[in-house]
Design an enzyme around this catalytic site. Sequence first.
Site, mmCIF file in Angstrom:
data_model
loop_
_atom_site.group_PDB
_atom_site.id
_atom_site.type_symbol
_atom_site.label_atom_id
_atom_site.label_comp_id
_atom_site.label_asym_id
_atom_site.label_seq_id
_atom_site.Cartn_x
_atom_site.Cartn_y
_atom_site.Cartn_z
ATOM 1 N N GLU A 1 -4.809 -6.522 2.078
ATOM 2 C CA GLU A 1 -5.468 -5.739 3.122
ATOM 3 C C GLU A 1 -6.284 -4.615 2.483
ATOM 4 O OE1 GLU A 1 -2.212 -4.689 6.053
ATOM 5 O OE2 GLU A 1 -1.131 -5.929 4.597
ATOM 6 N N HIS B 1 -5.535 -8.819 8.556
ATOM 7 C CA HIS B 1 -4.133 -9.023 8.184
ATOM 8 C C HIS B 1 -3.775 -10.507 8.075
ATOM 9 C CE1 HIS B 1 0.174 -8.205 7.948
ATOM 10 N NE2 HIS B 1 -0.071 -6.916 7.965
ATOM 11 N N HIS C 1 0.013 0.021 12.169
ATOM 12 C CA HIS C 1 -1.065 -0.888 12.583
ATOM 13 C C HIS C 1 -1.596 -0.621 13.988
ATOM 14 C CE1 HIS C 1 -0.736 -2.882 8.864
ATOM 15 N NE2 HIS C 1 0.178 -3.794 9.170
#
Length: 368
Positions: free
Chosen positions: A333, A196, A122
């Site tokens: 996602e 997210h 991420h």
Amino acid sequence: MSVAQTPAGGAQGKPSVTHTTSTARSDGKPIEMYTLNNGRGIEMQVISYGGIITSLKVPDKSGKAADIVLGFDSPDGYLGDPPPPYFGALIGRYGNRIGKAAFTLDGKTYKLAANNGPNHLHGGVRGFDKQLWTVTPRESADGASVVLTRTSPDGEEGYPGNLQARVTYTLTSKNELVIEYHATTDKPTPVNLTQHSYFNLAGHDAGDILGHELTINADRYTPVDDTLIPTGELAPVEGTPFDFRKATAIGARIDQDNPQLKNGKGYDHNWVLNRSGAGLSLAATLTDPKSGRTLEVRTTEPGLQFYSGNFLDGTIKGKGGHVYAHRTGLCLETQHFPDSPNKPKFPSTILKAGQTYESKTVFTFSAR
């Protein structure tokens, strides 16, 4: 918590944005808060830190609203150490994992932070989720929006190129949350932006999500190794616990004796979406049978990461003092595939100078 409140306009029944300045600070600057109302009973709050969606209130089948995303009562909660697990955050430069925290581009190897075991996750230690964004509110007859912008400088978290990023959240009068991603660069760089939020359609404090029914429009998924990096295979879902082509309760097969479920400690995998053309295609539908709330996901992206909140362990106290236990929220996602910079057969995530990165995802809410 608030020191100033200035409405951006908009009468009741019309889409509106309200602005509040928080006492919480990041890098010495105050965190701004924006409340979007679509005039039809849906309200969302976004903060300038991490582009985080901190609350999302949606009516059920009887018209009763509940906050359906996990998070904290104030921006200070998102500044914790260790930081919370990306609740509501805007993710970049690269959503999901890059294997062994490195990739090679044009003959040069770039080292990234290994912040998830041996891998990069991420966007690194201070990815887009931990940066302050410049936010501009907008209102129209069709919806309430906030436009988030920032420049990710060359070398940030190990990535090449100055990346100009713009993300727009719009809460429409059609009960949609439209997310539009846009980026340009002056050097080739991987880009894979996503959102997210952890959803629980029964309410953020309503217990686990195992009774939610999920449909994913995908015939294949990408199996992973024991560090959750794709093997490179596009495997059929047929005959596996990963077959969500028909609505299935999330808890129905999540604890089966399956090597992939063991690797993910449940579902934490990328599905290869069945796409129809270059525009928006149906990715998933999620329903909570008790409240009747339904979430439909459409996207221009080729993949969808379904994460069933396996690493929530009851150590996080969220909104209203509620403890977020195992599998009390889930993520959907939209994305390109994990580790694409190291998988030449996957759809490319490399953005070059002169090109424009554009992606769009639409979350549509209803109650049945």
